[in-house]
Design an enzyme around this catalytic site. Structure first.
Site, PDB file in Angstrom:
ATOM      1  N   HIS A 337      -8.197  -0.956  -1.826  1.00  0.00           N
ATOM      2  CA  HIS A 337      -6.740  -0.237  -0.896  1.00  0.00           C
ATOM      3  C   HIS A 337      -5.122  -0.167  -1.939  1.00  0.00           C
ATOM      4  O   HIS A 337      -4.553   0.707  -1.919  1.00  0.00           O
ATOM      5  CB  HIS A 337      -6.414  -1.098   0.303  1.00  0.00           C
ATOM      6  N   GLU A 338      -5.183  -1.195  -2.094  1.00  0.00           N
ATOM      7  CA  GLU A 338      -3.990  -1.653  -3.349  1.00  0.00           C
ATOM      8  C   GLU A 338      -3.839  -1.041  -4.153  1.00  0.00           C
ATOM      9  O   GLU A 338      -2.897  -0.047  -4.251  1.00  0.00           O
ATOM     10  CB  GLU A 338      -3.446  -3.534  -2.790  1.00  0.00           C
ATOM     11  N   GLU A 360      -0.415   6.172   3.065  1.00  0.00           N
ATOM     12  CA  GLU A 360      -1.654   4.698   4.260  1.00  0.00           C
ATOM     13  C   GLU A 360      -2.669   5.070   3.988  1.00  0.00           C
ATOM     14  O   GLU A 360      -3.877   4.407   4.055  1.00  0.00           O
ATOM     15  CB  GLU A 360      -1.094   4.143   5.016  1.00  0.00           C
TER      16      GLU A 360
HETATM   17  N1  BES Z   1       2.276  -0.841   2.218  1.00  0.00           N
HETATM   18  C1  BES Z   1       1.226  -1.623   2.694  1.00  0.00           C
HETATM   19  C2  BES Z   1       2.420  -2.491   3.065  1.00  0.00           C
HETATM   20  C3  BES Z   1       3.579  -2.353   3.991  1.00  0.00           C
HETATM   21  C4  BES Z   1       3.202  -2.619   5.473  1.00  0.00           C
HETATM   22  C5  BES Z   1       4.817  -2.878   3.917  1.00  0.00           C
HETATM   23  C6  BES Z   1       3.140  -2.405   5.898  1.00  0.00           C
HETATM   24  C7  BES Z   1       5.420  -2.393   3.976  1.00  0.00           C
HETATM   25  C8  BES Z   1       5.258  -2.055   5.938  1.00  0.00           C
HETATM   26  C9  BES Z   1       0.540  -1.679   1.805  1.00  0.00           C
HETATM   27  O1  BES Z   1      -0.422  -1.198   0.939  1.00  0.00           O
HETATM   28  C10 BES Z   1      -1.109  -2.250   3.551  1.00  0.00           C
HETATM   29  O2  BES Z   1      -1.196  -1.008   3.876  1.00  0.00           O
HETATM   30  N2  BES Z   1      -1.308  -2.997   3.321  1.00  0.00           N
HETATM   31  C11 BES Z   1      -2.348  -3.399   4.935  1.00  0.00           C
HETATM   32  C12 BES Z   1      -3.500  -4.104   4.123  1.00  0.00           C
HETATM   33  C13 BES Z   1      -4.939  -2.713   4.571  1.00  0.00           C
HETATM   34  C14 BES Z   1      -6.066  -2.902   3.731  1.00  0.00           C
HETATM   35  C15 BES Z   1      -4.782  -1.768   5.168  1.00  0.00           C
HETATM   36  C16 BES Z   1      -1.729  -4.542   4.808  1.00  0.00           C
HETATM   37  O3  BES Z   1      -1.139  -4.739   4.453  1.00  0.00           O
HETATM   38  O4  BES Z   1      -1.855  -4.652   6.364  1.00  0.00           O
HETATM   39 ZN    ZN Z   2      -1.271   0.443   1.755  1.00  0.00          ZN
END
Ligand code: BES
Ligand code: ZN
Length: 900
Positions: A337-338, A360
């Site tokens: 994902h990242e 996302e």
């Molecule tokens: N961009 C997000 C991280 C994020 C989340 C930043 C909320 C600010 C606020 C990152 O790419 C992300 O989506 N992370 C997920 C994991 C993913 C596998 C669904 C997470 O943090 O759960």
């Molecule tokens: Zn994300």
């Protein structure tokens, strides 16, 4: 020159706000944000930031110097940028037009706390053209896991700090004054002054490093053009493992010292994933290196900072012996994902947060594509159905929101990192990919990435690229999914030799909805070879079906939404439903479809559109089910049924559990307690889920076995009798019998918690600690959250483990401690909303009123949406409970179905 904090000078605030709104961009033209939303003016644009930071890891403060090359597009007399929680040094701010020796100082400087902006007003208009804005400032390394913050770890008895950044969505402004919106892309030259013995990381590789005594100055290469929310810095004691992709990019996994080996699995995933995306997007990974760092305190799961991805330890580290197969899948999916964001998000960035879902939803979808490529044996697309189900659950509420959502205040952004943006977003992309076909879809995406590289894009830009590639009306189709909330249910009847379809919005509340969708319908009759597809527009449709359909004979069936790739539910007429039920027990349907039929009926039941009896008899059709993902969902549904029936008709609670245990016993016997060497990860995961469900249903032989294994493990942590996959079942079995009078099981679990250094083991234990039915024990577990034994990032695991028997205690505890919780978590983004979701699983109108009233008095902007959704859920449950109570003959039925 006057420098004042606007909070302390009300007049200044009013003045500055007035200036600010007067000069705001017209938001309706630029991404759909609501009127009056605080977006920065575009009269002065940043081009290049020179940023120097000096964190003090002991005093937990930092010092910064900034000079930004800007372009003055309009000759305005003020510059407005974002800043928050920073002290800009008096007299340090200046503007110098390029090529001029004149240095302009602002006449006034106002930090408007409410809008998180810094307003620099000059005596006269700035000359149009280039110039440099400079200033110095200081701030605190906070403990809120956002901005520039501290994360702590222990070395022996000593507690030490590392400095970490987390800027998404809008917290770069807490580290340095900046144009902190995604569309203000610029390049960054970052220089960090740090203790000589610490590792210093940023987005780019080091260009130069100078030692001076105990400290060093680390200078990084200039970044490509990028948004502020992707800038990152980490300063700490770290070790690493390194690998190289087949196209030569260096990849490292950084961890606290002593944990580097645990990064091996994630490293392997990353090394394979980068070239996979390079090929898929037809665009090479744009940076020279990729570092991935495990951070001990981290609010989200991971963050895709350009070239420096940060993770929770549990989302990056994998321990062969003490991590579960589910943990392994989590690591793989988070990494894929990242890394997807490095293209989708970082190279091409959403124009405004309204299009967050593009980032996302897409990263979520494509992470499964990569995971499927790397681990075909995991059959991740069948597991993907769980995401779709979560999206259905939220989007079936009146209080849901459209995928493209208006964002008013920045503090509202956190709340839209939710199942709509991620899971509905990913699900509708899956639907579109199926409709356009994989190759066309990939080509369209690649051309989108190439076209918008280093720029910003909005949802429509993606549709345009996909339309050009496919020749299909993508915008028309997709607007109905992204611009309105909700989703349809298709009611289907077989009339003569045609199917009659009627679409209406599906709402779990049972209310009529008003939406209408363009549905890419798919359908099979009796065999998967008969696959048909057509676009359904309007409320009704008629689809002719060929003559050989005879759903009365054995093995004959009609299934819509084939493979569950569409984002809609189907309600079949009784006759079609019965034929599907026999197709399921007869083994004619594929796993995705078996998953879908079950979930649709479950949801229809919850919306009081089908009686419980229908769901239970359908569940019986799964008695020979062997697919892990389908069984996984059968377990989820079983737990939901057991929970609601205990509220609706307490007298049948035990019989219900008996019935559900009987359903799960056959597959549980099949997988057995002990792992077979070389068995698939799916089987290991399934074993854990089955044993846990049986424990929760109070199946005595399972509880006894689980406890026995636990006590062997307590004696010997290396026993092979309790592999990580079944530990949650064992911990839950232990907690079931813990009472205030005999807390030995709780203490034993806490002992393991204290001894282990592995995040996954710690969260596993936390999520079981409050699972007792004794009020006092539940309270003790919850109070543990308030001590420094539980990191702020992990609090919600404990709350999430509260069972039905403990929920009143948890809700009271929340109310009693609310002001404390607010002060501790209220500024850490979305974490505070988890406290609300985990303490409000009730099913009466009175409780809904009570929750609503409590938050009316004590709520806050950042949880408004969550509170409304939780209250609506309680009302849905309340209505369901009433409906079940009125179902005739239900009590008798359930006792017939129970275990003999
Ligand atoms: N961009 C997000 C991280 C994020 C989340 C930043 C909320 C600010 C606020 C990152 O790419 C992300 O989506 N992370 C997920 C994991 C993913 C596998 C669904 C997470 O943090 O759960
Ligand atoms: Zn994300």
């Amino acid at each position: 020159m006057a420098f004042r904090f606007a909070a302390a000078a009300f007049a200044a605030l009013v003045l500055a706000t007035a200036i600010f709104f007067a000069r705001m961009r017209d938001n309706d033209e630029s991404g759909g944000a609501v009127k009056g939303s605080p977006r920065l003016p575009t009269s002065v644009l940043p081009r290049h930031y020179n940023l120097r930071l000096k964190p003090d890891l002991q005093a937990c403060v930092f010092d910064g110097d900034l000079s930004v090359d800007v372009e003055v597009v309009e000759g305005v007399d003020e510059i407005i940028i974002n800043a928050a929680d920073l002290k800009v040094r008096d007299g340090s701010v200046s503007f110098r037009p390029t090529g001029s020796s004149q240095v302009l100082k602002p006449a006034t400087l106002d930090l408007v706390t409410d809008h998180e902006i810094l307003v620099m007003k000059f005596k006269e208009a700035l000359p149009v053209g280039q110039g440099t804005l400079s200033m110095s400032f200081e701030g605190t390394l906070n403990d809120q896991m956002k901005g520039f913050y501290r994360s702590s770890y222990s070395v022996g008895d000593e507690k030490r700090n590392m400095a970490v950044t987390q800027f998404e969505p809008a917290d770069a402004r807490r580290c340095f004054p900046s144009w902190d919106e995604p569309s203000f892309k610029a390049t960054f030259k970052i220089v960090i002054e740090a203790p000589a013995d610490r590792v210093v990381l940023s987005n780019m590789p080091v260009e130069n490093e100078k030692m001076s005594g105990d400290s060093k100055v680390v200078e990084f290469q200039v970044t490509p053009i990028m948004s502020t929310y992707l800038v990152a810095v980490v300063v700490g004691e770290l070790s690493y493992l390194e690998g190289t992709t087949r196209d030569g990019t260096s990849v490292r996994v950084y961890t606290l010292p002593g944990k580097a080996e645990l990064g091996k699995f994630a490293l392997g995933v990353a090394v394979e994933t980068l070239p996979f995306y390079t090929e898929y997007f037809e665009t090479p990974y744009p940076l020279p290196k990729m570092d991935m760092v495990a951070i001990p305190d981290f609010a989200a799961g991971a963050m895709e900072n350009y070239g420096l991805v940060t993770y929770r330890e549990t989302a990056l580290l994998f321990d062969e012996k003490h991590s579960a197969a589910a943990n392994k899948q989590r690591v793989a999916v988070v990494v894929t994902h990242e890394l997807a964001h490095q293209w989708f998000g970082n190279l091409v960035t959403m124009e405004w947060w309204t299009h967050l879902w593009l980032n996302e939803g897409f990263a979520t979808w494509v992470s499964y594509l990569a995971a499927d490529y790397l681990f075909p044996e995991w059959k991740v697309w069948t597991q993907f159905n769980e995401l779709t189900v979560d999206a259905y659950r939220l989007d079936g509420l009146v209080e849901s929101h459209p995928i493209e959502v208006e964002v008013g205040h920045v503090r509202e952004i956190d709340e839209i990192f939710d199942a709509i943006s991620y899971k509905k977003g990913a699900s509708i992309i899956r639907m579109l990919q199926t409709y356009l076909c994989a190759k066309t879809f990939q080509k369209g995406l690649a051309s989108y990435i190439k076209k918008f590289a280093y720029r910003n894009a909005a949802t429509e830009d993606l549709w345009d690229s996909l339309s050009s590639e496919s020749g299909q009306p993508v915008k028309e189709l997709m607007n109905s999914w992204t611009k309105q909330k909700g989703y349809p249910v298709l009611a289907v009847k077989l009339v003569g030799d045609a199917l009659e379809l009627h679409q209406s919005q599906f709402l779990s509340t049972g209310q009529p909805g008003f939406g209408e969708w363009v549905i890419p319908l798919t359908l099979c009759c009796n065999s998967y070879d008969s696959y048909k597809t057509s676009l359904v527009r309007g409320t009704s449709a008629r689809i002719p079906i060929s003559h050989e359909v005879d759903t009365k004979s054995k093995g004959k069936w009609i299934k819509l939404n084939v493979g569950q790739t569409g984002f809609y539910r189907v309600q079949y007429d009784d006759h079609l439903a019965a034929s599907l039920r026999s197709a399921i027990s007869g083994g004619y349907l594929q796993p995705d479809d078996r998953f879908g039929v079950l979930d649709d009926i479950y949801a229809l039941c919850k919306a009081c559109r089908e009686p419980m009896r229908v769901l239970l008899s359908l569940m019986e059709a799964y008695s020979a089910e062997a697919d892990p993902a389908v069984l996984g969902h059968l377990i989820t549904v079983s737990r939901g049924v057991s929970w609601i029936l205990a509220d609706a008709i307490p007298a049948v609670a035990e019989d219900t559990k008996g019935f559900l245990s009987r359903l799960l016993l056959a597959p549980a016997k099949n997988v057995g307690w002990d792992a077979v060497p070389g068995e698939s990860d799916l089987v290991s995961m399934l074993r854990g889920d089955l044993m846990l469900a049986l424990v929760l249903f109070g199946h005595e032989p399972t509880v006894i076995e689980a406890k026995e294994r636990f006590y062997e493990f307590l004696k010997d942590r290396n026993t092979s009798r309790l592999p990580a996959d079944i530990r949650k079942a064992a911990y839950s079995a232990v907690m079931r019998s813990v009472t205030a009078a005999d807390k030995s099981g709780y203490d034993a679990l806490l002992q393991i918690y204290r001894e282990t250094d592995l995040g996954q083991e710690r969260t596993r234990i936390l999520s079981c600690l409050a699972a007792s039915s004794d009020t006092e024990v539940v309270r003790e577990a919850l109070n543990l959250i308030l001590t420094d034994e539980v990191r702020n990032q992990d609090a919600f695991f404990v709350l999430g483990g509260v069972r039905r028997e403990g929920r009143e205690t948890a809700w009271s505890w929340l109310k009693e401690n609310w002001s404390l919780l607010r002060s501790r978590w209220g500024d850490s983004g979305f974490l505070i909303s988890r406290f609300v979701t985990t303490t409000t699983s009730f099913s009466s109108q009175e409780k809904a009123d009570e929750i609503e009233e409590f938050f009316r008095q004590h709520g806050m902007l950042a949880i408004e949406r969550t509170v409304s959704q939780c209250v609506e859920r309680v009302r849905i449950n309340a209505r369901w409970v009433e409906f079940i109570r009125e179902e005739e003959g239900f009590k008798e039925l359930i006792s017939e179905l129970a275990l003999p």
